[in-house]
Design a protein around this motif. Structure first.
Motif, PDB file in Angstrom:
ATOM      1  N   ASP A   1      92.720 101.926  13.221  1.00  0.00           N
ATOM      2  CA  ASP A   1      92.080 103.159  12.759  1.00  0.00           C
ATOM      3  C   ASP A   1      91.560 103.987  13.927  1.00  0.00           C
ATOM      4  OD1 ASP A   1      92.432 103.389  10.072  1.00  0.00           O
ATOM      5  OD2 ASP A   1      90.726 102.139   9.528  1.00  0.00           O
TER       6      ASP A   1
ATOM      7  N   GLU B   1      98.741 104.799  10.896  1.00  0.00           N
ATOM      8  CA  GLU B   1      98.253 103.759  11.809  1.00  0.00           C
ATOM      9  C   GLU B   1      98.683 102.358  11.368  1.00  0.00           C
ATOM     10  OE1 GLU B   1      96.468 106.298  10.809  1.00  0.00           O
ATOM     11  OE2 GLU B   1      94.716 105.691   9.669  1.00  0.00           O
ATOM     12  N   MET B   2      98.955 102.171  10.076  1.00  0.00           N
ATOM     13  CA  MET B   2      99.471 100.874   9.648  1.00  0.00           C
ATOM     14  C   MET B   2     100.921 100.722  10.112  1.00  0.00           C
ATOM     15  SD  MET B   2      96.906  99.463   8.494  1.00  0.00           S
ATOM     16  CE  MET B   2      97.648  97.919   7.954  1.00  0.00           C
TER      17      MET B   2
ATOM     18  N   ARG C   1      92.878  96.052  11.889  1.00  0.00           N
ATOM     19  CA  ARG C   1      92.930  97.327  11.159  1.00  0.00           C
ATOM     20  C   ARG C   1      91.910  98.314  11.723  1.00  0.00           C
ATOM     21  NH1 ARG C   1      94.814  97.426   5.654  1.00  0.00           N
ATOM     22  NH2 ARG C   1      96.060  95.595   5.219  1.00  0.00           N
ATOM     23  N   GLU C   2      90.771  97.754  12.103  1.00  0.00           N
ATOM     24  CA  GLU C   2      89.707  98.602  12.642  1.00  0.00           C
ATOM     25  C   GLU C   2      90.186  99.313  13.923  1.00  0.00           C
ATOM     26  OE1 GLU C   2      85.342  97.431  14.232  1.00  0.00           O
ATOM     27  OE2 GLU C   2      86.128  96.303  12.540  1.00  0.00           O
TER      28      GLU C   2
END
Lengths: 200, 329
Positions: free
Chosen positions: B248, B276-277, B244-245
């Motif tokens: 982002d 972004e997800m 996830r980082e």
């Protein structure tokens, strides 16, 4: 601070355009990033915008020219801008509970918080970001009496971030009525990058 | 090669081998699945598959092990067991022999772990190292898992977290944290054998492994071939630490965009899902887990078995009537 750095990212595979542009942004000043695909354009633009920069795109014959200006939007924080004054840094309001304050009766806490959201529209300064955590997430879902006030805040440019894990805990994920569902990374970054954090 | 181009270049081959002339080819180009399956007799079908790629990690032993686990995964996604494997190698002439032997050792030990045997291979000179396996597996012809049998009401489970493709991309750019790399390497090296065995203990309808076309691409194929709609719950999808980082930070590889372009016509996202997800779910995986559609009444028994084996398994969505894929929060 008027120096412009140019990053020629034409012909580079993803994610190199993003990485090189980011490195240039970290040094401060304006960045001109030249890319040759829509994918690179979008990825560089979204990365820059997330870092609080503004991006102007111009399609020329030999590439897409992205002019990136740092720190003009209030949420500028991921890329530190040199000499930014504290008052330019975002004001973050954290709502960690469905109640405002603690008393003998929970009901009063709910009435107060509702009044707070209603009043918030009228006061200065507006927060840049409102983060809803824990049972506070109940205010952003369908049926919440605060939805209209929160929508009005968004129209004023306030960003509303809601903790996805918390929504999941209360089984409210499918009922979100307002704002953006976010993750702990973004929330932590928002809180730590804030000029001022106000806990309700 | 992106999914669109691939479909285009394979079309003429399909015409060359009409399905009606090859009745024993149970799974081939006509129905395209994870691997080819050819029926030998009523008790036996062979599964044939191959995969190879350029280094995804720095350590040669790990690279060999990951490439082998990835190549054998297709056998597990079809419900079979690995019997025989051959090395496929392309190495630069100046690559030290010590490095090559580590790559091969990594691959061979994975084949041994899978209960198969490594019996040879072929090597050519190449500018960039390439390694993988040609794999033969076996399965009972009536116990083949395809992508084509998911039914509305089924539950979707996933046996590995997502994110290795993004983490290895960031690794190549020298920007990945070592803890994140370690997590991705462990995940990629893990065989899908145990997960497949556990799935085989209940009635499983459709199975595929999540690799280059990402969760959304492979999910879309399952939906299309089964004539159903898949719904994923973003909040229930597991991600490796770091994924996830990096999402982002918008460090997606080019393959993310290829997959988005190929599948976006059939994928919808609920409002409120961050862009972004969405991109992360379109990002190619390497040696990913199994995605399976399981009848709801079998779910408790299945999860108990996974737990008893200390093997992770996440319930990430369900099968519905309709078509395509939707992602909700």
């Amino acid at each position: 601070m008027n120096m412009t750095q140019t990053v020629d990212a034409r012909g580079l595979p993803c994610p190199q355009p993003v990485i090189q542009t980011r490195k240039a942004m970290e040094e401060g000043g304006e960045v001109l990033s030249i890319v040759d695909s829509e994918t690179s354009q979008r990825n560089v633009t979204r990365m820059a915008e997330k870092s609080g920069a503004t991006v102007e795109a111009e399609q020329l014959e030999d590439g897409i020219y992205l002019r990136i200006t740092l720190g003009e939007r209030p949420e500028a924080q991921a890329v530190p801008t040199v000499g930014a004054a504290p008052e330019d840094e975002p004001l973050v309001l954290v709502v960690p509970s469905e109640m405002m304050g603690r008393g003998e009766h929970d009901e009063l806490g709910r009435v107060l918080i509702r009044a707070f959201f209603h009043t918030l529209r009228e006061v200065e300064p507006l927060p840049d970001v409102v983060v809803f955590l824990n049972s506070g997430v109940k205010w952003v879902v369908e049926g919440s009496p605060a939805v209209e006030d929160l929508r009005a805040l968004i129209e004023e440019g306030v960003e509303i971030l809601t903790c996805g894990t918390c929504l999941g805990y209360y089984d409210l994920k499918e009922n979100v009525a307002v704002g953006t569902v976010s993750n702990m990374y973004t929330i932590a970054e928002t809180m730590l990058g804030a000029g001022r954090v106000v806990h309700l | 090669m992106g999914p669109e181009t691939l479909a285009q270049v394979l079309r003429p081959l399909r015409e060359l081998f009409p399905a009606e002339q090859h009745p024993d080819l149970l799974v081939g180009l006509a129905v395209s699945d994870d691997a080819a399956v050819y029926k030998l007799d009523d008790e036996t079908a062979v599964i044939q598959t191959l995969d190879f790629f350029t280094p995804v990690v720095d350590d040669p032993y790990d690279y060999g092990a990951v490439a082998a686990a990835n190549a054998m995964s297709d056998v597990y996604a079809m419900g079979g067991e690995v019997i025989l494997a051959l090395n496929i190698c392309g190495f630069p002439p100046d690559l030290p022999p010590g490095v090559i032997s580590e790559i091969l050792r990594g691959g061979a030990e994975k084949v041994a772990e899978a209960g198969g045997v490594l019996a040879g291979g072929h090597t050519v000179d190449d500018e960039e190292p390439k390694y993988g396996l040609s794999v033969m597996g076996m399965v009972h012809p009536e116990r083949i898992w395809t992508k084509a049998a998911a039914q509305p009401g089924d539950v979707l489970v996933l046996t590995k977290p997502l994110g290795v493709g993004l983490i290895t991309t960031v690794l190549k750019a020298d920007m990945a944290a070592s803890a994140h790399i370690d997590g991705a390497v462990e995940s990629m090296k893990k065989l899908n054998r145990q997960a497949a065995r556990i799935l085989g203990q209940v009635e499983v309808r459709a199975v595929t492994d999540v690799t280059g076309f990402a969760l959304l691409g492979h999910g879309y194929e399952m939906a299309e071939k089964s004539g159903v709609r898949l719904r994923f719950h973003l909040g229930q999808i597991p991600f490796l630490e770091g994924a996830r980082e990096y999402a982002d930070m918008w460090l997606f590889p080019g393959g993310t965009c290829d997959n988005e372009r190929a599948y976006q016509h059939g994928v919808t996202f609920a409002p409120g899902i961050e862009e972004e997800m969405e991109q992360l779910l379109y990002t190619p995986e390497t040696s990913g887990g199994l995605l399976a559609a399981v009848p709801r009444e079998q779910l408790d028994a299945l999860l108990e078995r996974f737990e008893a084996a200390s093997h992770p398994c996440w319930v990430i969505g369900e099968v519905m009537e309709g078509e395509g894929v939707e992602v909700i929060i």
